[in-house]
Scaffold this active site. Structure first.
Site, PDB file in Angstrom:
ATOM      1  N   LYS A  52       6.546   0.301   1.741  1.00  8.86           N
ATOM      2  CA  LYS A  52       6.298   1.296   2.774  1.00  8.86           C
ATOM      3  C   LYS A  52       6.934   0.846   4.101  1.00  8.86           C
ATOM      4  O   LYS A  52       7.361  -0.326   4.228  1.00  8.86           O
ATOM      5  CB  LYS A  52       4.781   1.502   2.894  1.00  8.86           C
TER       6      LYS A  52
ATOM      7  N   TYR B  27       2.349  12.777  -2.179  1.00 15.03           N
ATOM      8  CA  TYR B  27       0.914  12.592  -1.931  1.00 15.03           C
ATOM      9  C   TYR B  27       0.128  13.898  -1.995  1.00 15.03           C
ATOM     10  O   TYR B  27      -0.928  14.016  -1.367  1.00 15.03           O
ATOM     11  CB  TYR B  27       0.709  11.914  -0.569  1.00 15.03           C
TER      12      TYR B  27
ATOM     13  N   ASN C 204      -0.854  -0.670   4.163  1.00 14.80           N
ATOM     14  CA  ASN C 204      -1.003  -1.560   3.001  1.00 14.80           C
ATOM     15  C   ASN C 204       0.301  -1.888   2.269  1.00 14.80           C
ATOM     16  O   ASN C 204       0.304  -2.289   1.115  1.00 14.80           O
ATOM     17  CB  ASN C 204      -2.103  -1.072   2.062  1.00 14.80           C
TER      18      ASN C 204
ATOM     19  N   HIS D  87       3.449   0.799  -2.412  1.00 11.34           N
ATOM     20  CA  HIS D  87       2.910   1.802  -3.342  1.00 11.34           C
ATOM     21  C   HIS D  87       3.268   1.418  -4.775  1.00 11.34           C
ATOM     22  O   HIS D  87       4.340   0.873  -5.018  1.00 11.34           O
ATOM     23  CB  HIS D  87       3.515   3.180  -3.055  1.00 11.34           C
TER      24      HIS D  87
ATOM     25  N   GLU E  10       7.046  10.149 -10.616  1.00 15.29           N
ATOM     26  CA  GLU E  10       7.449   9.660  -9.298  1.00 15.29           C
ATOM     27  C   GLU E  10       8.867   9.091  -9.313  1.00 15.29           C
ATOM     28  O   GLU E  10       9.614   9.258  -8.354  1.00 15.29           O
ATOM     29  CB  GLU E  10       6.437   8.620  -8.804  1.00 15.29           C
TER      30      GLU E  10
HETATM   31  P1  GTP Z   1      -0.661   3.854  -3.535  1.00 14.34           P
HETATM   32  O1  GTP Z   1      -0.116   2.843  -4.483  1.00 14.34           O
HETATM   33  O2  GTP Z   1       0.052   3.870  -2.206  1.00 14.34           O
HETATM   34  O3  GTP Z   1      -0.776   5.235  -4.156  1.00 14.34           O
HETATM   35  O4  GTP Z   1      -2.135   3.354  -3.171  1.00 14.34           O
HETATM   36  P2  GTP Z   1      -3.444   3.421  -4.089  1.00 14.34           P
HETATM   37  O5  GTP Z   1      -3.145   4.067  -5.397  1.00 14.34           O
HETATM   38  O6  GTP Z   1      -4.014   2.052  -4.092  1.00 14.34           O
HETATM   39  O7  GTP Z   1      -4.389   4.361  -3.220  1.00 14.34           O
HETATM   40  P3  GTP Z   1      -4.472   5.978  -3.207  1.00 14.34           P
HETATM   41  O8  GTP Z   1      -3.472   6.579  -4.143  1.00 14.34           O
HETATM   42  O9  GTP Z   1      -5.883   6.352  -3.332  1.00 14.34           O
HETATM   43  O10 GTP Z   1      -4.025   6.296  -1.707  1.00 14.34           O
HETATM   44  C1  GTP Z   1      -2.659   6.393  -1.372  1.00 14.34           C
HETATM   45  C2  GTP Z   1      -2.436   5.751  -0.023  1.00 14.34           C
HETATM   46  O11 GTP Z   1      -3.106   6.488   0.971  1.00 14.34           O
HETATM   47  C3  GTP Z   1      -2.995   4.337   0.124  1.00 14.34           C
HETATM   48  O12 GTP Z   1      -2.158   3.345  -0.377  1.00 14.34           O
HETATM   49  C4  GTP Z   1      -3.099   4.234   1.627  1.00 14.34           C
HETATM   50  O13 GTP Z   1      -1.833   3.988   2.228  1.00 14.34           O
HETATM   51  C5  GTP Z   1      -3.540   5.635   1.993  1.00 14.34           C
HETATM   52  N1  GTP Z   1      -5.008   5.676   2.058  1.00 14.34           N
HETATM   53  C6  GTP Z   1      -5.907   5.758   1.048  1.00 14.34           C
HETATM   54  N2  GTP Z   1      -7.173   5.773   1.495  1.00 14.34           N
HETATM   55  C7  GTP Z   1      -7.068   5.713   2.849  1.00 14.34           C
HETATM   56  C8  GTP Z   1      -8.026   5.682   3.920  1.00 14.34           C
HETATM   57  O14 GTP Z   1      -9.228   5.738   3.701  1.00 14.34           O
HETATM   58  N3  GTP Z   1      -7.502   5.608   5.189  1.00 14.34           N
HETATM   59  C9  GTP Z   1      -6.171   5.568   5.464  1.00 14.34           C
HETATM   60  N4  GTP Z   1      -5.751   5.489   6.723  1.00 14.34           N
HETATM   61  N5  GTP Z   1      -5.258   5.581   4.482  1.00 14.34           N
HETATM   62  C10 GTP Z   1      -5.692   5.656   3.203  1.00 14.34           C
HETATM   63 MG    MG Z   2      -2.138   5.945  -5.569  1.00 13.48          MG
END
Ligand code: GTP
Ligand code: MG
Length: 149
Positions: free
Chosen positions: A9, A49, A112, A115, A126
């Protein structure tokens, strides 16, 4: 063979973590089939997303992902989707185990660093979303017989 879409990212690119992150997947033994530095357009971030559209953090997530270049990667291998998720660690870097990418290199969910696709289906979806056909490379690493019996 299973495929996953992994992306450094914008924070990971800005912080100079690209080499470190690619290196972890390379050393594990997965095969890189696609790689590019890319400024993500808003429309693509929204498509990627779309399942999170209802979340309160969605607008800031789209701003974050489009805030600078990302590094797009496609990795291939048996079990690569789940293994990549393990290498990446929990969504919240404060909960992520030491030794994982997020556990070692990040402190907040909203920054974080990386992805990774969450299922083989999404790995395919994807990869096709972020890469054009001619951008992916089919090749045979010479180390293949030293990785799997
Ligand atoms: P990805 O590998 O990036 O998809 O992450 P993930 O699968 O561990 O998490 P998820 O798909 O649920 O969420 C996608 C992304 O949204 C996360 O990696 C974060 O960057 C963002 N995100 C998720 N939850 C939160 C939150 O509570 N607050 C914020 N600011 N960002 C969030
Ligand atoms: Mg995810």
């Amino acid at each position: 063979v299973e495929q996953t879409y992994v992306m450094v990212k914008p924070d990971g690119v800005q912080r100079g973590l690209v080499g470190e992150i690619i290196s972890r997947f390379e050393r594990k033994g997965f095969k890189l089939t696609g790689l590019k530095l890319f400024q993500c357009p808003k429309e693509l971030a929204e498509e990627h997303y779309k399942d999170l559209k209802a979340k309160a953090f969605y607008p800031s997530l789209i701003d974050y992902i489009t805030s600078g270049p990302v590094v797009c990667m496609a990795w291939e291998g048996v079990g690569v989707v789940a293994s990549a998720r393990k290498l990446i660690g929990s969504t919240d870097p404060l909960q992520a185990e030491p030794g994982t990418i997020r556990g070692d290199l990040a402190v907040q969910t909203g920054r974080n660093v990386i992805h990774g696709s969450d299922s083989p289906e999404n790995g395919k979806r994807e990869t096709a979303l972020w890469f054009k056909e001619g951008e992916l490379c089919e090749w045979t690493p010479v180390q293949a017989p030293w990785l799997r019996e």
